[in-house]
Design a protein around this motif. Structure first.
Motif, PDB file in Angstrom:
ATOM      1  N   ASP A   2      -7.371   0.584   7.514  1.00 11.90           N
ATOM      2  CA  ASP A   2      -7.038   1.257   8.767  1.00 11.90           C
ATOM      3  C   ASP A   2      -7.279   0.393  10.000  1.00 11.90           C
ATOM      4  O   ASP A   2      -6.543   0.472  10.979  1.00 11.90           O
ATOM      5  CB  ASP A   2      -7.773   2.592   8.893  1.00 11.90           C
ATOM      6  N   TYR A  54       0.854  -1.186   0.000  1.00 16.86           N
ATOM      7  CA  TYR A  54       0.000   0.000   0.000  1.00 16.86           C
ATOM      8  C   TYR A  54       0.894   1.241   0.000  1.00 16.86           C
ATOM      9  O   TYR A  54       1.595   1.513   0.973  1.00 16.86           O
ATOM     10  CB  TYR A  54      -0.933  -0.002   1.209  1.00 16.86           C
ATOM     11  N   ASN A  55       0.855   1.988  -1.087  1.00 10.42           N
ATOM     12  CA  ASN A  55       1.801   3.081  -1.292  1.00 10.42           C
ATOM     13  C   ASN A  55       1.668   4.211  -0.270  1.00 10.42           C
ATOM     14  O   ASN A  55       2.664   4.844   0.096  1.00 10.42           O
ATOM     15  CB  ASN A  55       1.631   3.654  -2.704  1.00 10.42           C
ATOM     16  N   LYS A  56       0.453   4.477   0.189  1.00 10.28           N
ATOM     17  CA  LYS A  56       0.240   5.632   1.067  1.00 10.28           C
ATOM     18  C   LYS A  56       0.881   5.451   2.437  1.00 10.28           C
ATOM     19  O   LYS A  56       1.242   6.430   3.094  1.00 10.28           O
ATOM     20  CB  LYS A  56      -1.256   5.903   1.205  1.00 10.28           C
ATOM     21  N   THR A  57       1.020   4.217   2.897  1.00 15.38           N
ATOM     22  CA  THR A  57       1.633   3.958   4.202  1.00 15.38           C
ATOM     23  C   THR A  57       2.997   3.280   4.069  1.00 15.38           C
ATOM     24  O   THR A  57       3.753   3.250   5.046  1.00 15.38           O
ATOM     25  CB  THR A  57       0.722   3.061   5.057  1.00 15.38           C
ATOM     26  N   GLN A 114      -5.349   1.064  -4.137  1.00 16.48           N
ATOM     27  CA  GLN A 114      -4.617   2.278  -3.809  1.00 16.48           C
ATOM     28  C   GLN A 114      -5.504   3.514  -3.726  1.00 16.48           C
ATOM     29  O   GLN A 114      -5.076   4.561  -3.229  1.00 16.48           O
ATOM     30  CB  GLN A 114      -3.515   2.517  -4.865  1.00 16.48           C
ATOM     31  N   GLU A 115      -6.748   3.398  -4.183  1.00 11.74           N
ATOM     32  CA  GLU A 115      -7.613   4.570  -4.265  1.00 11.74           C
ATOM     33  C   GLU A 115      -8.473   4.796  -3.035  1.00 11.74           C
ATOM     34  O   GLU A 115      -8.861   5.924  -2.743  1.00 11.74           O
ATOM     35  CB  GLU A 115      -8.524   4.458  -5.505  1.00 11.74           C
ATOM     36  N   ASN A 116      -8.820   3.742  -2.306  1.00  8.86           N
ATOM     37  CA  ASN A 116      -9.830   3.941  -1.252  1.00  8.86           C
ATOM     38  C   ASN A 116      -9.542   3.203   0.061  1.00  8.86           C
ATOM     39  O   ASN A 116     -10.454   2.831   0.781  1.00  8.86           O
ATOM     40  CB  ASN A 116     -11.214   3.542  -1.777  1.00  8.86           C
ATOM     41  N   TRP A 117      -8.263   2.969   0.391  1.00  3.00           N
ATOM     42  CA  TRP A 117      -7.889   2.404   1.685  1.00  3.00           C
ATOM     43  C   TRP A 117      -8.543   1.044   1.949  1.00  3.00           C
ATOM     44  O   TRP A 117      -9.006   0.758   3.042  1.00  3.00           O
ATOM     45  CB  TRP A 117      -8.265   3.368   2.822  1.00  3.00           C
ATOM     46  N   LYS A 135       6.389   1.740  -4.123  1.00  3.20           N
ATOM     47  CA  LYS A 135       6.328   3.026  -4.815  1.00  3.20           C
ATOM     48  C   LYS A 135       7.683   3.514  -5.308  1.00  3.20           C
ATOM     49  O   LYS A 135       7.747   4.492  -6.057  1.00  3.20           O
ATOM     50  CB  LYS A 135       5.684   4.079  -3.919  1.00  3.20           C
ATOM     51  N   CYS A 164      -4.105  -4.616  -2.806  1.00  4.80           N
ATOM     52  CA  CYS A 164      -4.373  -3.328  -2.181  1.00  4.80           C
ATOM     53  C   CYS A 164      -5.035  -2.408  -3.204  1.00  4.80           C
ATOM     54  O   CYS A 164      -4.521  -2.244  -4.308  1.00  4.80           O
ATOM     55  CB  CYS A 164      -3.080  -2.676  -1.702  1.00  4.80           C
TER      56      CYS A 164
END
Length: 255
Positions: A114, A51-54, A93-96, A235, A91
């Motif tokens: 989350d 998951y790129n955001k975390t 990537q757009e909506n957690w 990423k 994952c």
């Protein structure tokens, strides 16, 4: 796809009945394998996504649990999702959210990243005739990938081995849209990176770049001879490959 450097880091995830036995096995492996680092002990870890955001990796355990690990391969949390036999994890990537495929029903579970709480089970909307044709004892599901609002499932079939589904308007169903004939059998896993589909062939020990629009393989990279099962990019353009004995191999790609 870019050329793979010779640099290889092998991450070995071993599961054994005792610490003594595990230590002996690892010492033996060190003499016979490429350099590797033992980082975590999670069985059935061949299903992995990033998951790129975390910056976290998520691993689907075959016995109902999902693990989150960081980029140092430290286990951050584990959550028992319920009595589901997981087959793959991706994952969104757009909506957690995470998606996992359920063995036998081939429905998909949607899970919050989350808190790792189950959101819902999404029905695979496909006719009985097509379900029997594409999901049977000779052609079961092998890989799962998502790109925006479209889900792709690869199978063991020699022909028509890549299936495309789109989400219904209410997101409660996945509707069968199209089939692709990837000119290679035993497609074991796939992932999107920069909107490009990458597929592993376990039998051919190859990594393919596949052009969905023109329906053809555009590049083939030969891999080490392993039973490859999982593939994921992070990423920073690092590629991680997992096999069915819980090894994870890290390749660094030249941009």
């Amino acid at each position: 796809m870019n050329k793979i450097f010779i640099f290889l880091v092998l991450v070995f995830i071993n599961f054994s009945c005792s610490q003594e036995k595990k230590s002996n096995e690892l010492n033996s492996n060190k003499n016979n394998m490429n350099p590797y680092e033992i980082i975590v002990n999670i069985p059935e870890s061949s299903w992995i996504c990033h998951y790129n955001k975390t910056g976290s990796f998520f691993i689907a355990h075959d016995e109902w649990s999902i693990f989150e690990i960081n980029d140092s391969w430290k286990i951050l949390r584990e959550k028992n999702i319920g009595k589901y036999d997981f087959e793959w994890i991706v994952c969104n990537q757009e909506n957690w959210t995470l998606y996992t495929l359920i063995e036998n029903t081939w429905n998909i579970l949607e899970i919050w990243i989350d808190n790792l709480e189950l959101i819902k089970e999404i029905d695979l909307k496909i006719s009985k005739k097509d379900r029997k044709k594409y999901f049977n004892n000779k052609s079961w599901a092998e890989g799962l990938a998502i790109n925006w609002e479209t889900i792709y499932i690869s199978t063991k079939a020699e022909k028509n081995n890549l299936l495309e589904f789109r989400f219904s308007e209410n997101k409660e169903e996945l509707i069968f849209e199209k089939k692709y004939n990837v000119s290679s059998n035993d497609l074991s896993w796939m992932t999107f990176h920069n909107n490009i589909l990458h597929i592993i062939s376990d039998k051919n020990d190859s990594l393919y770049t596949y052009d969905l629009e023109n329906e053809k393989i555009t590049e083939t990279i030969k891999l080490e001879s392993w039973n490859w099962e999982g593939i994921v990019f992070n990423k920073t353009w690092e590629l991680f490959l997992a096999d069915d004995t819980w090894n994870i191999v890290k390749y660094i790609l030249d941009k």
